[in-house]
Design a protein around this motif. Structure first.
Motif, PDB file in Angstrom:
ATOM      1  N   VAL A  50       0.708  -1.064   0.061  1.00 20.11           N
ATOM      2  CA  VAL A  50      -0.072   0.029   0.021  1.00 20.11           C
ATOM      3  C   VAL A  50       0.641   1.277   0.136  1.00 20.11           C
ATOM      4  N   LYS A  51       2.014   1.183   0.599  1.00 18.14           N
ATOM      5  CA  LYS A  51       2.934   2.139   1.119  1.00 18.14           C
ATOM      6  C   LYS A  51       3.604   2.550  -0.681  1.00 18.14           C
ATOM      7  N   THR A  52       3.944   1.371  -1.182  1.00 15.70           N
ATOM      8  CA  THR A  52       4.386   1.462  -2.384  1.00 15.70           C
ATOM      9  C   THR A  52       3.326   2.255  -3.467  1.00 15.70           C
ATOM     10  N   PHE A  53       2.355   1.835  -3.286  1.00 18.19           N
ATOM     11  CA  PHE A  53       1.156   2.185  -4.299  1.00 18.19           C
ATOM     12  C   PHE A  53       0.958   3.887  -4.153  1.00 18.19           C
ATOM     13  N   GLU A  54       0.825   4.239  -2.701  1.00 16.63           N
ATOM     14  CA  GLU A  54       0.666   5.552  -2.617  1.00 16.63           C
ATOM     15  C   GLU A  54       1.639   6.361  -2.755  1.00 16.63           C
ATOM     16  N   SER A  55       3.072   5.798  -2.786  1.00 13.34           N
ATOM     17  CA  SER A  55       4.288   6.560  -3.164  1.00 13.34           C
ATOM     18  C   SER A  55       4.149   6.964  -4.749  1.00 13.34           C
ATOM     19  N   MET A  56       3.505   6.190  -5.450  1.00 12.49           N
ATOM     20  CA  MET A  56       3.150   6.367  -6.815  1.00 12.49           C
ATOM     21  C   MET A  56       2.106   7.416  -7.062  1.00 12.49           C
ATOM     22  N   THR A  58      -2.144   7.748  -5.319  1.00 12.55           N
ATOM     23  CA  THR A  58      -3.524   6.789  -5.300  1.00 12.55           C
ATOM     24  C   THR A  58      -4.418   7.174  -6.192  1.00 12.55           C
ATOM     25  N   ASN A  59      -3.940   8.492  -6.912  1.00 10.95           N
ATOM     26  CA  ASN A  59      -4.982   8.949  -7.681  1.00 10.95           C
ATOM     27  C   ASN A  59      -4.303   8.778  -9.290  1.00 10.95           C
ATOM     28  N   LEU A  60      -3.396   7.999  -9.299  1.00 11.26           N
ATOM     29  CA  LEU A  60      -2.830   7.775 -10.411  1.00 11.26           C
ATOM     30  C   LEU A  60      -3.704   7.085 -11.542  1.00 11.26           C
ATOM     31  N   ILE A  61      -3.504   7.522 -12.836  1.00  9.53           N
ATOM     32  CA  ILE A  61      -4.196   6.789 -14.026  1.00  9.53           C
ATOM     33  C   ILE A  61      -3.067   6.705 -15.034  1.00  9.53           C
ATOM     34  N   ALA A 219      -6.156  12.115 -10.879  1.00 12.22           N
ATOM     35  CA  ALA A 219      -7.522  12.611 -10.976  1.00 12.22           C
ATOM     36  C   ALA A 219      -7.210  13.756  -9.594  1.00 12.22           C
ATOM     37  N   ALA A 220      -8.432  14.531  -9.597  1.00 10.96           N
ATOM     38  CA  ALA A 220      -8.646  15.661  -8.876  1.00 10.96           C
ATOM     39  C   ALA A 220      -8.349  15.267  -7.280  1.00 10.96           C
ATOM     40  N   ASP A 221      -9.160  14.132  -7.046  1.00  7.11           N
ATOM     41  CA  ASP A 221      -9.025  13.633  -5.782  1.00  7.11           C
ATOM     42  C   ASP A 221      -9.577  11.894  -5.913  1.00  7.11           C
ATOM     43  N   LYS A 222      -9.413  11.242  -4.896  1.00  8.55           N
ATOM     44  CA  LYS A 222      -9.647   9.993  -5.019  1.00  8.55           C
ATOM     45  C   LYS A 222     -11.078   9.705  -5.456  1.00  8.55           C
ATOM     46  N   ASP A 223     -11.961  10.514  -5.008  1.00  6.36           N
ATOM     47  CA  ASP A 223     -13.410  10.250  -5.548  1.00  6.36           C
ATOM     48  C   ASP A 223     -13.663  10.676  -6.847  1.00  6.36           C
ATOM     49  N   GLN A 224     -12.753  11.286  -7.630  1.00  5.97           N
ATOM     50  CA  GLN A 224     -13.046  11.406  -9.008  1.00  5.97           C
ATOM     51  C   GLN A 224     -12.393  10.502  -9.896  1.00  5.97           C
ATOM     52  N   VAL A 225     -11.697   9.673  -9.392  1.00  6.31           N
ATOM     53  CA  VAL A 225     -10.841   8.590 -10.253  1.00  6.31           C
ATOM     54  C   VAL A 225     -11.642   7.982 -11.210  1.00  6.31           C
ATOM     55  N   ASP A 226     -12.810   7.388 -10.976  1.00  6.91           N
ATOM     56  CA  ASP A 226     -13.610   6.755 -11.895  1.00  6.91           C
ATOM     57  C   ASP A 226     -14.151   7.729 -12.948  1.00  6.91           C
ATOM     58  N   LYS A 227     -14.595   9.029 -12.576  1.00  8.81           N
ATOM     59  CA  LYS A 227     -15.104   9.957 -13.501  1.00  8.81           C
ATOM     60  C   LYS A 227     -13.743  10.376 -14.386  1.00  8.81           C
ATOM     61  N   ALA A 228     -12.872  10.351 -13.789  1.00  9.25           N
ATOM     62  CA  ALA A 228     -11.505  10.931 -14.787  1.00  9.25           C
ATOM     63  C   ALA A 228     -11.248   9.752 -15.874  1.00  9.25           C
ATOM     64  N   VAL A 229     -11.242   8.483 -15.318  1.00  6.85           N
ATOM     65  CA  VAL A 229     -11.034   7.538 -16.224  1.00  6.85           C
ATOM     66  C   VAL A 229     -11.971   7.429 -17.564  1.00  6.85           C
ATOM     67  N   TYR A 246      -5.767   1.727 -27.345  1.00  8.09           N
ATOM     68  CA  TYR A 246      -5.389   2.321 -25.958  1.00  8.09           C
ATOM     69  C   TYR A 246      -5.965   1.421 -24.771  1.00  8.09           C
ATOM     70  N   SER A 247      -5.195   1.739 -23.687  1.00  7.99           N
ATOM     71  CA  SER A 247      -5.591   0.803 -22.453  1.00  7.99           C
ATOM     72  C   SER A 247      -5.583   2.043 -21.316  1.00  7.99           C
ATOM     73  N   VAL A 248      -6.341   2.164 -20.595  1.00 10.81           N
ATOM     74  CA  VAL A 248      -6.510   3.081 -19.126  1.00 10.81           C
ATOM     75  C   VAL A 248      -6.445   2.077 -18.202  1.00 10.81           C
ATOM     76  N   TYR A 249      -5.128   2.415 -17.198  1.00 16.02           N
ATOM     77  CA  TYR A 249      -5.253   1.673 -16.270  1.00 16.02           C
ATOM     78  C   TYR A 249      -5.228   2.545 -14.846  1.00 16.02           C
ATOM     79  N   ASN A 250      -6.052   2.055 -13.941  1.00 12.31           N
ATOM     80  CA  ASN A 250      -6.330   2.678 -12.631  1.00 12.31           C
ATOM     81  C   ASN A 250      -5.696   2.284 -11.600  1.00 12.31           C
ATOM     82  N   GLN A 251      -4.779   2.955 -10.784  1.00  5.90           N
ATOM     83  CA  GLN A 251      -3.969   2.747  -9.842  1.00  5.90           C
ATOM     84  C   GLN A 251      -4.888   2.517  -8.679  1.00  5.90           C
ATOM     85  N   ALA A 252      -5.852   3.233  -8.273  1.00  5.72           N
ATOM     86  CA  ALA A 252      -6.899   2.813  -7.274  1.00  5.72           C
ATOM     87  C   ALA A 252      -7.401   1.488  -7.246  1.00  5.72           C
TER      88      ALA A 252
END
Length: 391
Positions: A50-56, A58-61, A219-229, A246-252
């Protein structure tokens, strides 16, 4: 006879045959310790991941462009315009041009490292903060300046305590000036997040001899990740008219899958360790049955003096609970020590779970009740006359 008296008698009985009592508890000790060790190590591994993912971020797409030929394509400017037009759901974007296993040299020192070409928004996208100096800037990207930001592992390997800022290093024989050092994320170890070099993507394209095909969005925040995708996918579908381009990969989503995987792993490992608790319970029942047989005359005497079946049953149930309870406490101590010992040997993070300790001890006590009931019931049903005649 009350519970206190039964408990005192149980302790005397256990102390009267220490080795047999220990062997009786052994299954419980091993089972409880195994549960604590396994859960603690899995929880520690989960925290590291989780720390590794958060370092990259959590809103990463992450977006990968495969294309479909012809004149249908997207550029870094197109992607940046997409962010500006959808700022309510997209915070930032950076191209990602990867250069694998580049040879990095400084004077007589050299090291092999991965490099990534980015723009000025990379810091915001990947939580890539600098400890010294500065990050890649807009001017670096636009004018193709040969500037770079290095991780702490590169700093340690190449500069050996020397200040790297302003120094010139070579990346695949191309000279770059070090303008920043990243904040340490994973202890400055080889192969981790600190083993990297960041350069402007406009220069990275030349080093890698390839165009930009990968982009990182935040993404603007973690609640907007799905909308951003959804916004990104709609845009790319409009360009290519084919979702396979193309492919879109959601870190969350990946983080969620990691949590589900570790949760399942924990349940499986606890189930396996629980077998030891079951074996320990059978051992307690076996020894208690032997104890009933050995103490048949004692039971007969107590019954003839007015002891009720409940008195006899409570004595043996309390003895079984005491045995499993002491075994549980010893298992908890052994489990905590073993968890830290294993973590030190294999260099893992350990996270002692209070819930695992409570559950393991509760199960051990429940085993004492369950497996102690049948021998206790047998003792309570003994005929006092037959018990007195038993030899």
């Amino acid at each position: 006879m009350n519970i206190k008296q039964s408990f005192i008698l149980a302790l005397k009985s256990l102390m009267g045959s220490k080795m047999r009592s220990f062997l009786t508890m052994l299954g419980i000790i091993i089972g409880v310790a195994a549960v604590i060790v396994l859960v603690s190590l899995v929880d520690g591994m989960k925290k590291d991941m989780v720390k590794t993912f958060e370092s990259m971020g959590t809103n990463l797409i992450t977006v990968s462009i495969r294309g479909r030929g012809g004149n249908r394509a997207v550029s870094a400017d197109d992607m940046q315009e997409l962010v500006f037009e959808n700022s309510e759901v997209l915070a930032a974007m950076s191209p990602a041009v990867t250069i694998g296993n580049a040879t990095i040299k400084y004077e007589s020192n050299n090291v092999t490292s991965g490099c990534i070409g980015v723009n000025e928004y990379y810091e915001k996208v990947k939580n890539s903060e600098v400890e010294f100096g500065r990050n890649i800037s807009y001017i670096d990207v636009e004018t193709r300046q040969r500037n770079c930001v290095i991780g702490t592992y590169i700093k340690k390997e190449l500069f050996d305590g020397e200040d790297p800022l302003g120094q010139t290093i070579k990346i695949n024989n191309m000279a770059f000036q070090v303008v920043g050092v990243l904040k340490e994320k994973q202890g400055g170890t080889e192969g981790g997040a600190d083993h990297t070099i960041i350069v402007p993507y406009t220069i990275a394209q030349k080093l890698a001899r390839m165009s930009v095909s990968s982009y990182n969005f935040s993404a603007a925040d973690k609640d907007q990740v799905d909308k951003a995708v959804e916004v990104i996918e709609d845009f790319l579908l409009g360009v290519f008219s084919n979702s396979r381009a193309y492919s879109v990969y959601n870190q969350a989503e990946s983080l969620k899958q990691v949590n589900e995987l570790t949760g399942t792993m924990t349940m499986v490992l606890v189930g396996v360790a629980g077998i030891s608790l079951l074996v320990g319970g059978i051992g307690i029942m076996n020894i208690m049955l032997v104890s009933v047989t050995e103490r048949t005359r004692e039971i007969g005497i107590r019954k003839s003096l007015g002891a009720r079946p409940w008195d006899i049953m409570s004595q043996f149930v309390v003895e079984a609970i005491t045995t499993s309870g002491i075994g549980g406490v010893m298992g908890i101590i052994l489990g905590i020590v073993a968890a830290y010992g294993v973590a030190m040997l294999v260099d893992m993070t350990v996270s002692i779970s209070a819930m695992a300790i409570i559950i393991a001890f509760s199960v051990s006590a429940l085993i004492g009740v369950t497996f102690g009931y049948f021998p206790a019931k047998k003792a309570a049903r003994l005929n006092p006359i037959d018990a007195l005649r038993y030899d």
